[in-house]
Design a protein around this motif. Structure first.
Motif, PDB file in Angstrom:
ATOM      1  N   TYR A  27      10.055  28.741   9.594  1.00 50.20           N
ATOM      2  CA  TYR A  27      11.134  30.009   9.354  1.00 50.20           C
ATOM      3  C   TYR A  27      10.743  30.411   7.751  1.00 50.20           C
ATOM      4  CZ  TYR A  27      13.784  29.288  13.456  1.00 50.20           C
ATOM      5  OH  TYR A  27      14.290  29.465  14.669  1.00 50.20           O
ATOM      6  N   ALA A  28      10.391  29.767   7.070  1.00 48.28           N
ATOM      7  CA  ALA A  28       9.842  30.200   5.515  1.00 48.28           C
ATOM      8  C   ALA A  28       9.012  31.335   5.741  1.00 48.28           C
ATOM      9  CB  ALA A  28       9.580  28.945   4.770  1.00 48.28           C
ATOM     10  N   GLY A  29       8.011  31.226   6.616  1.00 51.19           N
ATOM     11  CA  GLY A  29       7.014  32.309   6.676  1.00 51.19           C
ATOM     12  C   GLY A  29       6.269  32.449   5.671  1.00 51.19           C
ATOM     13  N   LEU A  30       5.636  31.404   5.101  1.00 48.57           N
ATOM     14  CA  LEU A  30       4.807  31.211   3.899  1.00 48.57           C
ATOM     15  C   LEU A  30       3.231  31.655   3.856  1.00 48.57           C
ATOM     16  CD1 LEU A  30       6.285  27.963   2.443  1.00 48.57           C
ATOM     17  CD2 LEU A  30       6.801  30.323   1.964  1.00 48.57           C
ATOM     18  N   THR A  31       2.682  32.428   3.193  1.00 44.02           N
ATOM     19  CA  THR A  31       1.427  33.055   3.178  1.00 44.02           C
ATOM     20  C   THR A  31       0.681  32.346   2.126  1.00 44.02           C
ATOM     21  OG1 THR A  31       1.737  35.039   1.975  1.00 44.02           O
ATOM     22  CG2 THR A  31       2.041  35.254   4.090  1.00 44.02           C
ATOM     23  N   GLY A  32       1.119  31.614   1.294  1.00 40.21           N
ATOM     24  CA  GLY A  32       0.345  31.060  -0.083  1.00 40.21           C
ATOM     25  C   GLY A  32       0.743  31.917  -1.313  1.00 40.21           C
ATOM     26  N   LYS A  33       1.625  32.863  -1.152  1.00 44.63           N
ATOM     27  CA  LYS A  33       1.753  33.799  -2.389  1.00 44.63           C
ATOM     28  C   LYS A  33       3.319  33.547  -2.833  1.00 44.63           C
ATOM     29  CE  LYS A  33      -1.632  37.376  -0.810  1.00 44.63           C
ATOM     30  NZ  LYS A  33      -1.734  38.625  -0.234  1.00 44.63           N
ATOM     31  N   GLU A  34       4.104  32.796  -1.915  1.00 47.68           N
ATOM     32  CA  GLU A  34       5.509  33.015  -2.364  1.00 47.68           C
ATOM     33  C   GLU A  34       6.007  31.750  -3.295  1.00 47.68           C
ATOM     34  OE1 GLU A  34       4.718  34.858   1.672  1.00 47.68           O
ATOM     35  OE2 GLU A  34       4.223  32.707   0.714  1.00 47.68           O
ATOM     36  N   THR A  35       6.877  32.212  -4.176  1.00 47.16           N
ATOM     37  CA  THR A  35       7.829  31.144  -4.668  1.00 47.16           C
ATOM     38  C   THR A  35       8.975  30.976  -4.023  1.00 47.16           C
ATOM     39  OG1 THR A  35       7.242  32.050  -6.830  1.00 47.16           O
ATOM     40  CG2 THR A  35       9.053  30.559  -6.972  1.00 47.16           C
ATOM     41  N   VAL A  36       9.145  29.687  -4.063  1.00 41.86           N
ATOM     42  CA  VAL A  36      10.341  28.920  -3.114  1.00 41.86           C
ATOM     43  C   VAL A  36      11.150  27.971  -3.749  1.00 41.86           C
ATOM     44  CG1 VAL A  36      10.778  27.690  -0.996  1.00 41.86           C
ATOM     45  CG2 VAL A  36       8.640  29.021  -1.071  1.00 41.86           C
ATOM     46  N   ILE A  37      12.434  28.120  -3.530  1.00 38.72           N
ATOM     47  CA  ILE A  37      13.360  27.258  -4.327  1.00 38.72           C
ATOM     48  C   ILE A  37      14.061  26.319  -3.361  1.00 38.72           C
ATOM     49  CG2 ILE A  37      15.702  26.888  -5.523  1.00 38.72           C
ATOM     50  CD1 ILE A  37      14.894  29.287  -7.302  1.00 38.72           C
ATOM     51  N   ASP A  38      13.986  24.907  -3.322  1.00 38.85           N
ATOM     52  CA  ASP A  38      14.588  23.906  -2.453  1.00 38.85           C
ATOM     53  C   ASP A  38      15.862  23.520  -3.263  1.00 38.85           C
ATOM     54  OD1 ASP A  38      15.253  21.963  -0.725  1.00 38.85           O
ATOM     55  OD2 ASP A  38      13.408  20.825  -1.035  1.00 38.85           O
ATOM     56  N   ALA A  39      16.811  23.955  -2.635  1.00 37.28           N
ATOM     57  CA  ALA A  39      18.304  23.788  -3.536  1.00 37.28           C
ATOM     58  C   ALA A  39      19.031  22.349  -3.282  1.00 37.28           C
ATOM     59  CB  ALA A  39      19.282  24.796  -2.986  1.00 37.28           C
ATOM     60  N   TYR A  40      18.669  21.567  -2.325  1.00 38.75           N
ATOM     61  CA  TYR A  40      19.137  20.124  -2.290  1.00 38.75           C
ATOM     62  C   TYR A  40      18.065  19.260  -2.050  1.00 38.75           C
ATOM     63  CZ  TYR A  40      23.804  22.318  -1.907  1.00 38.75           C
ATOM     64  OH  TYR A  40      24.863  22.785  -2.194  1.00 38.75           O
ATOM     65  N   CYS A  41      17.056  19.062  -2.862  1.00 38.29           N
ATOM     66  CA  CYS A  41      15.518  18.751  -2.545  1.00 38.29           C
ATOM     67  C   CYS A  41      15.664  17.120  -2.284  1.00 38.29           C
ATOM     68  CB  CYS A  41      14.752  19.102  -3.410  1.00 38.29           C
ATOM     69  SG  CYS A  41      14.706  18.245  -5.092  1.00 38.29           S
ATOM     70  N   GLY A  42      16.591  16.491  -2.708  1.00 32.81           N
ATOM     71  CA  GLY A  42      16.607  15.045  -2.590  1.00 32.81           C
ATOM     72  C   GLY A  42      15.448  14.263  -3.060  1.00 32.81           C
ATOM     73  N   ILE A  43      14.658  13.498  -2.237  1.00 36.47           N
ATOM     74  CA  ILE A  43      13.324  12.841  -2.721  1.00 36.47           C
ATOM     75  C   ILE A  43      12.390  13.889  -2.636  1.00 36.47           C
ATOM     76  CG2 ILE A  43      14.110  10.577  -2.237  1.00 36.47           C
ATOM     77  CD1 ILE A  43      12.302  10.313  -0.026  1.00 36.47           C
ATOM     78  N   GLY A  44      12.355  14.869  -2.257  1.00 30.10           N
ATOM     79  CA  GLY A  44      11.385  16.000  -2.371  1.00 30.10           C
ATOM     80  C   GLY A  44      10.967  16.079  -1.063  1.00 30.10           C
ATOM     81  N   THR A  45      11.268  15.836   0.210  1.00 30.88           N
ATOM     82  CA  THR A  45      10.786  15.820   1.443  1.00 30.88           C
ATOM     83  C   THR A  45      10.476  17.194   2.056  1.00 30.88           C
ATOM     84  OG1 THR A  45      13.090  15.423   2.385  1.00 30.88           O
ATOM     85  CG2 THR A  45      11.571  13.539   2.612  1.00 30.88           C
TER      86      THR A  45
END
Length: 460
Positions: free
Chosen positions: A305-323
């Motif tokens: 769903y994130a649809g990443l191509t390698g050019k994106e900046t992503v924020i993970d807002a409740y990242c926990g231990i980084g999973t």
């Protein structure tokens, strides 16, 4: 309590047809439009019920006899299913469970979120929906002088002694029974939460599905643990794959399992496991998903769903231990993770180093404060991922998401009700819910996780 217009009273015996299930698996029937909740009843069934409690707007009942059974009813394989509060849906076929969870998500999104048109896909289930839990937290008590270990009876603190659990990995069952036997041999007493006396409160086990590594955590009321050295030796001798034996001390009169102090009695501080290609170090108190098979399904869907191509900046807002962050970092240009728990961020940084992943940055703090600060530093997020606790997102975070205008929001949820509330806010502020994918992380329970794809609507 005013009950003049209530059509039932306590101890009434009534015949009723069940129409639905609640989020926690109780059957719902209605008498003159008045809801009656009954455990272990299924939609499409009719039966005789004894009313046990009456409230102003609903009542509870106990099922006495079924006069018509659902074709989805099955015999629960667990011998203590009717006493234990751990599973709610073992009496419903697995296919029936998956359909119920899809319907529940669809109904809640429509009722609370006003999202009647959004596509809710069929629930992604397991090929084998048993023995999936990699972590057991088992209370220890005493009964007639002997140690007991099991789970609490539904809505009580009475321990149901048991030898095995149908949703626990077999290794966890083996560890609990072994520790119970060894502790009994050395005269180590169980804990009584009524008197706040005794030594051993819980046995917590963690098992690495991919690595086979085992951690044993002994939660005690005080630092004192009789025959500690012999106890450790015996556990090591009988569990060759044990990598870590830990004591956690919890002196408080509380329902919370862990105390603040943890001491390694033998071995490593962590065990390791993999989700996909990502390795994780798991300590006694780390949050780590308990169903690793379905976690990979869930995270792969979030990545899709994130649809990443390698050019994106992503924020993970409740990242926990980084999973999720580390999963996303495999395809993103850069990932920023934020989490309010300092120990979790420490674990996240260790897990990034463990996997040699350098395009992630983790920060401690409240997402609704840290993310605007990042924004002020010039960070522009193409995708924002949220995986909040059951209470959902803080409204200040939702406001921040709206102001940052990412192309996509991927919302991972463990509570359809708060998910619906938050989606309602986001759809009212420029985002469109494209599709919802329920994932069955906890078979035979009422819980359901969802991954939702939202896209920012482009104004003309």
């Amino acid at each position: 309590m005013a009950t003049e217009n209530v059509p039932v009273k306590k101890n009434d015996m009534i015949d009723i047809m069940f129409e639905d299930l609640t989020h926690d698996g109780a059957g719902v029937g209605k008498i003159a439009g008045f809801p009656v909740f009954v455990q272990r009843a299924l939609p499409g069934e009719t039966g005789t019920v004894k009313i046990t409690k009456v409230k102003k707007n609903y009542a509870f009942g106990r099922l006495l006899e079924l006069t018509k059974e659902s074709p989805d009813r099955v015999e629960a394989p667990c011998p203590i299913f009717k006493q234990c509060g751990g599973c709610q849906l073992q009496h419903l076929s697995y296919d029936g469970q998956l359909k119920h969870k899809q319907k529940h998500v669809r109904d809640v999104l429509a009722r609370i979120g006003g999202l009647q048109e959004v596509t809710v896909h069929p629930t992604l289930g397991m090929n084998d929906p048993w023995r999936y839990r990699n972590k057991a937290q088992v209370p220890i008590g005493e009964e007639e002088g002997g140690l007991i270990a099991g789970f609490y009876a539904e809505r009580t603190h009475r321990i149901i002694d048991m030898n095995e659990c149908a949703i626990q990995h077999e290794e966890n069952d083996r560890v609990v029974q072994l520790v119970k036997k060894i502790a009994k041999n050395y005269g180590i007493g169980g804990y009584d939460d009524k008197t706040h006396k005794g030594t051993l409160r819980h046995v917590v086990t963690r098992y690495g599905y991919q690595t086979g590594e085992l951690m044993v955590v002994l939660v005690t009321k005080g630092k004192e643990l009789p025959n500690k050295k012999n106890l450790v030796q015996d556990i090591r001798a009988q569990l060759p794959n044990v990598k870590s034996i830990v004591q956690n001390i919890n002196p408080k009169r509380t329902n919370v399992i862990f105390g603040e102090k943890t001491e390694v009695l033998w071995g490593e501080e962590v065990i390791h496991d993999y989700i996909g290609d990502i390795q994780f170090a798991i300590s006694a108190r780390s949050f780590y998903q308990v169903n690793p098979v379905q976690t990979e399904v869930l995270y792969n869907k979030a990545l899709e769903y994130a649809g990443l191509t390698g050019k994106e900046t992503v924020i993970d807002a409740y990242c926990g231990i980084g999973t999720i962050s580390l999963f996303l970092a495999q395809k993103a240009m850069r990932v920023y993770g934020v989490e309010i728990v300092p120990e979790a961020i420490s674990d996240a940084k260790k897990n990034a180093r463990l996997n040699g992943i350098g395009n992630v940055e983790f920060a401690v703090g409240e997402a609704e404060k840290v993310i605007p600060w990042w924004h002020a530093q010039g960070i522009r997020a193409d995708v924002i991922v949220v995986d909040p606790p059951r209470k959902g997102c803080d409204e200040a975070l939702l406001e921040t998401i709206v102001s940052m205008k990412p192309e996509r929001v991927v919302y991972v949820s463990c509570n359809p009700a708060t998910l619906a509330r938050d989606l309602k806010y986001l759809t009212a502020h420029g985002f469109e819910a494209k599709e919802v994918q329920p994932v069955d992380m906890f078979p035979h329970t009422g819980h359901v996780e969802c991954v939702v794809l939202m896209s920012r609507m482009v104004s003309n």
